[in-house]
Design an enzyme around this catalytic site. Structure first.
Site, short mmCIF file in Angstrom:
data_model
loop_
_atom_site.label_atom_id
_atom_site.label_comp_id
_atom_site.label_asym_id
_atom_site.label_seq_id
_atom_site.Cartn_x
_atom_site.Cartn_y
_atom_site.Cartn_z
CD GLU A 237 -3.02 -1.01 0.45
OE1 GLU A 237 -3.17 0.05 -0.21
OE2 GLU A 237 -3.76 -1.99 0.34
CB CYS A 271 -1.90 7.31 1.55
SG CYS A 271 -3.25 6.48 2.39
P1 NDP Z 1 8.11 5.07 4.67
O1 NDP Z 1 8.12 4.40 3.36
O2 NDP Z 1 9.20 5.98 5.02
O3 NDP Z 1 8.05 3.99 5.84
C1 NDP Z 1 7.00 3.05 5.96
C2 NDP Z 1 7.42 1.97 6.92
O4 NDP Z 1 8.46 1.19 6.34
C3 NDP Z 1 7.97 2.50 8.23
O5 NDP Z 1 7.60 1.65 9.29
C4 NDP Z 1 9.46 2.44 7.97
O6 NDP Z 1 10.21 2.41 9.13
C5 NDP Z 1 9.56 1.13 7.23
N1 NDP Z 1 10.80 0.97 6.48
C6 NDP Z 1 11.71 1.90 6.09
N2 NDP Z 1 12.71 1.32 5.37
C7 NDP Z 1 12.43 0.00 5.31
C8 NDP Z 1 13.07 -1.12 4.71
N3 NDP Z 1 14.20 -1.00 4.02
N4 NDP Z 1 12.50 -2.33 4.85
C9 NDP Z 1 11.34 -2.48 5.52
N5 NDP Z 1 10.69 -1.45 6.11
C10 NDP Z 1 11.23 -0.22 6.01
O7 NDP Z 1 6.68 5.77 4.75
P2 NDP Z 1 6.18 6.79 5.84
O8 NDP Z 1 6.20 6.15 7.20
O9 NDP Z 1 6.90 8.08 5.63
O10 NDP Z 1 4.64 6.96 5.47
C11 NDP Z 1 4.20 7.85 4.51
C12 NDP Z 1 4.00 7.14 3.20
O11 NDP Z 1 3.06 6.10 3.35
C13 NDP Z 1 3.43 8.04 2.12
O12 NDP Z 1 4.06 7.76 0.90
C14 NDP Z 1 1.98 7.62 2.07
O13 NDP Z 1 1.35 7.88 0.86
C15 NDP Z 1 2.09 6.16 2.32
N6 NDP Z 1 0.82 5.65 2.80
C16 NDP Z 1 0.11 4.81 1.98
C17 NDP Z 1 -1.12 4.35 2.36
C18 NDP Z 1 -1.90 3.40 1.53
O14 NDP Z 1 -2.78 2.76 2.06
N7 NDP Z 1 -1.64 3.25 0.26
C19 NDP Z 1 -1.71 4.78 3.65
C20 NDP Z 1 -0.87 5.62 4.44
C21 NDP Z 1 0.35 6.04 4.00
P3 NDP Z 1 10.74 3.78 9.79
O15 NDP Z 1 9.57 4.72 9.86
O16 NDP Z 1 11.13 3.31 11.09
O17 NDP Z 1 11.81 4.28 8.88
#
Ligand code: NDP
Length: 502
Positions: A237, A271
């Site tokens: 997502e 999002c």
């Molecule tokens: P990120 O992509 O920065 O992070 C998402 C999650 O992935 C966090 O828990 C992050 O950890 C983790 N993560 C980071 N690097 C890795 C890796 N290499 N391997 C596995 N996990 C990893 O997103 P954001 O938290 O900034 O959220 C915002 C984004 O989410 C926006 O792009 C938004 O559009 C999207 N989003 C999409 C939705 C949907 O349903 N389609 C709903 C809500 C948001 P950490 O934070 O600890 O770095």
């Protein structure tokens, strides 16, 4: 928001830096331990059956609602979002939890399917079995609503879950996991791991049976690559760049109201938030004026009366500023606010118009309270522009006569008609996107099936007079079968002969 030390996450309020909690950073070994414990708990959880699991999930939901004020305060403090935005998030949590618990039995029950004439001596059944352990990786922008989608559906389908909240919202994640344990007495069924990207990557490589990831498209690609190493299935997502189409016969007042809320609520960090608006030129002036008036009346800041809180992560105001500057440098016009609206951690509403379609603010996720309104000559042009985007998450259409027809032509996973974001509040509707927004679905029946292994069973109940699935078959048997198949498929006895056919 989180201030980080190498082996600790210190969760803090983005409005004033106040510390909310401290969490250990889990490495590969701790992630493995949690996954092992979840795997050990999985058989008993699966054996509980749908009714037993529904009882536990309902108990969790009721506990969340009894302590709703606590969760609202926590979400609001950790992300900076307003109380009303946090309340809406918890209402959605409750509704989706209830739906998953109530409908898993019906959606996932074994189902008989027709066998076809050739296999008449069999019955055929499709079953849905739990996968085992599901890893859920969540974002910070809706730290309860978003992860509870996959968590609730994975649990209701009979899996246990290891959940990694964003490094920016560990406290909300910890609260959810603790209340599940308190309500059910089953601490191993839903567990948390804390940390940054490395912890998420360790979860992807931990041998879980599926990863449900919500986050940015860039991170989604890394998650998929890590999951590919063990062929771990993945649901992504990812981000969006949702468009709203306002046709010439739309109710302009409700369209303006919805666009302002859909684009600016939660400080634009949604999002499925509205980022692009395509309005018919015949009504563009009146619509734009109403949007600007309403957005100008909103208050931005830390106080309880604010409509728009801070950006939840430190890097976001800079991205928003870059997008505004890029749009203006390419000839876009600022109708409300501009670069001066960005005063980190706050960004007050910015409304831009006539922005070239290749500007960053129209092609990349801005994730701030910024709306672009571009005028179009027709609904067809609006659809073309809306679809000319790598993302394909959600969209909305405002029109009295053409809305459904327009909605069908949008290349996205979800559309609201005459409202915005409505699909997210309807638990029976699958939620997810296409293209750069990812694939797979949470919510609804598809959201339950995502977390199951489809299991097909063909059972022979009658010994057939002729048996083609045996070396004892004769040429005569096979010739007779071919003749029969030709008739059944409408090719008849004298149908065209294939070279080499008998
Ligand atoms: P990120 O992509 O920065 O992070 C998402 C999650 O992935 C966090 O828990 C992050 O950890 C983790 N993560 C980071 N690097 C890795 C890796 N290499 N391997 C596995 N996990 C990893 O997103 P954001 O938290 O900034 O959220 C915002 C984004 O989410 C926006 O792009 C938004 O559009 C999207 N989003 C999409 C939705 C949907 O349903 N389609 C709903 C809500 C948001 P950490 O934070 O600890 O770095």
């Amino acid at each position: 928001m989180t201030v980080t030390a190498p082996d600790q996450l210190v969760s803090a309020d983005p409005r004033d830096g106040r510390t909310l909690g401290q969490y250990p950073v889990h490495g590969t070994a701790e992630v493995s331990e949690r996954v092992d414990a979840a795997r050990a708990a999985a058989p008993a959880w699966a054996r509980l059956g749908h009714a037993g699991r529904a009882r536990d999930l309902d108990a969790w939901r009721r506990l969340i609602l009894r302590r709703v004020g606590e969760l609202v305060r926590l979400i609001s403090a950790e992300t900076g979002k307003t109380r009303a935005d946090a309340q809406l998030e918890v209402i959605l949590v409750a509704d989706h939890l209830r739906w998953a618990a109530a409908h898993a039995g019906r959606v996932l029950r074994p189902r008989r399917v027709p066998t076809g004439m050739l296999m008449f001596h069999h019955t055929a059944t499709v079953e849905h079995h739990p996968l085992g352990v599901v890893g859920v990786i969540g974002p910070w922008n809706y730290p309860a609503f978003i992860p509870v989608g996959p968590v609730a559906h994975a649990l209701a389908a009979g899996n246990t879950v290891v959940f990694k909240p964003s490094e920016y919202t560990p406290a909300a994640g910890a609260w959810l996991v603790a209340t599940f344990a308190e309500a059910t007495g089953r601490p191993d069924v839903l567990q948390a791991v804390f940390g940054r990207g490395d912890t998420g990557a360790a979860l992807c490589r931990s041998g879980v049976d599926k990863i449900a990831f919500t986050g940015s498209t860039e991170t989604g690609k890394r998650v998929m690559a890590a999951c590919a190493e063990n062929l771990t299935p993945v649901l992504l997502e990812c981000g969006g760049k949702d468009a709203v189409i306002v046709d010439r016969d739309a109710d302009l007042d409700s369209a303006a109201d919805a666009v302002v809320w859909g684009g600016l609520a939660n400080a634009g960090q949604t999002c499925i938030g509205v980022e692009r608006v395509y309005v018919h030129q015949d009504v563009a002036d009146r619509f734009t004026e109403t949007v600007v008036d309403r957005a100008a009346a909103l208050r931005t800041g830390p106080g309880p009366d604010a409509h728009i809180g801070p950006m939840a992560t430190p890097g976001q105001p800079g991205i928003v500023l870059d997008h505004i500057r890029d749009a203006l440098s390419r000839g876009g016009r600022a109708l409300l606010g501009g670069p001066e609206s960005v005063r980190a951690p706050y960004v007050s509403p910015v409304i831009l118009a006539d922005v070239p379609e290749d500007a960053d603010v129209l092609t990349r996720e801005t994730f701030g309270p910024v709306l672009v309104i571009n005028r179009v000559r027709s609904a067809a042009e609006a659809v073309e522009r809306a679809n000319a985007c790598a993302y394909g998450l959600g969209a909305a259409v405002f029109s009295r006569t053409q809305a459904t027809a327009i909605a069908r032509r949008l290349r996205v996973g979800m559309v609201s008609v005459n409202s915005v974001l409505a699909f997210a509040g309807i638990p029976a509707l699958p939620f997810g996107g296409t293209g750069a927004s990812g694939f797979g679905r949470v919510h609804g029946p598809e959201g339950l099936r995502e977390f199951t292994r489809t299991h097909s069973v063909a059972r022979q109940w009658l010994r057939p007079p002729v048996q083609p699935l045996s070396f004892r078959r004769s040429d005569r048997t096979m010739d007779a079968l071919v003749r029969l198949v030709r008739v059944v498929h409408g090719a008849g006895r004298s149908g065209p002969r294939q070279p080499g056919s008998r």
